[in-house]
Design a protein around this motif. Structure first.
Motif, PDB file in Angstrom:
ATOM      1  N   SER A  31     -14.412  41.328  16.418  1.00 16.34           N
ATOM      2  CA  SER A  31     -14.083  39.906  16.335  1.00 16.34           C
ATOM      3  C   SER A  31     -15.187  39.074  15.686  1.00 16.34           C
ATOM      4  N   ILE A  32     -16.453  39.408  15.931  1.00 13.84           N
ATOM      5  CA  ILE A  32     -17.537  38.618  15.330  1.00 13.84           C
ATOM      6  C   ILE A  32     -17.542  38.778  13.807  1.00 13.84           C
ATOM      7  N   VAL A  33     -17.220  39.971  13.333  1.00 15.41           N
ATOM      8  CA  VAL A  33     -17.152  40.204  11.889  1.00 15.41           C
ATOM      9  C   VAL A  33     -15.954  39.473  11.306  1.00 15.41           C
ATOM     10  N   ARG A  34     -14.837  39.498  12.011  1.00 13.86           N
ATOM     11  CA  ARG A  34     -13.638  38.788  11.553  1.00 13.86           C
ATOM     12  C   ARG A  34     -13.906  37.287  11.463  1.00 13.86           C
ATOM     13  N   MET A  35     -14.616  36.757  12.446  1.00 10.74           N
ATOM     14  CA  MET A  35     -14.951  35.325  12.426  1.00 10.74           C
ATOM     15  C   MET A  35     -15.840  35.001  11.223  1.00 10.74           C
ATOM     16  N   ALA A  36     -16.820  35.846  10.955  1.00  7.63           N
ATOM     17  CA  ALA A  36     -17.703  35.613   9.813  1.00  7.63           C
ATOM     18  C   ALA A  36     -16.923  35.697   8.506  1.00  7.63           C
TER      19      ALA A  36
END
Length: 58
Positions: A31-36
């Motif tokens: 999720s953190i990569v998707r947000m970035a």
């Protein structure tokens, strides 16, 4: 900046935007990569809007 330079910048940003959107939709990322990635996509879209508006005004 010349019109040719601006067109090259726009083309590269469009390709980058398409690749990012495709990667985001076709692969699993934490999720953190998707947000970035989503943030980067929105920045690219804003830049393209700005370049396109500047291009019209040239």
């Amino acid at each position: 900046m010349s019109i040719d330079e601006l067109n090259k910048i726009i083309a590269v940003k469009k390709m980058d935007l398409e690749e990012c959107e495709q990667e985001l939709n076709n692969r699993y990322y934490p999720s953190i990569v998707r947000m970035a990635m989503m943030n980067y996509i929105s920045v690219l879209q804003e830049q393209l809007d700005k370049y396109n508006n500047d291009h019209i005004n040239l």
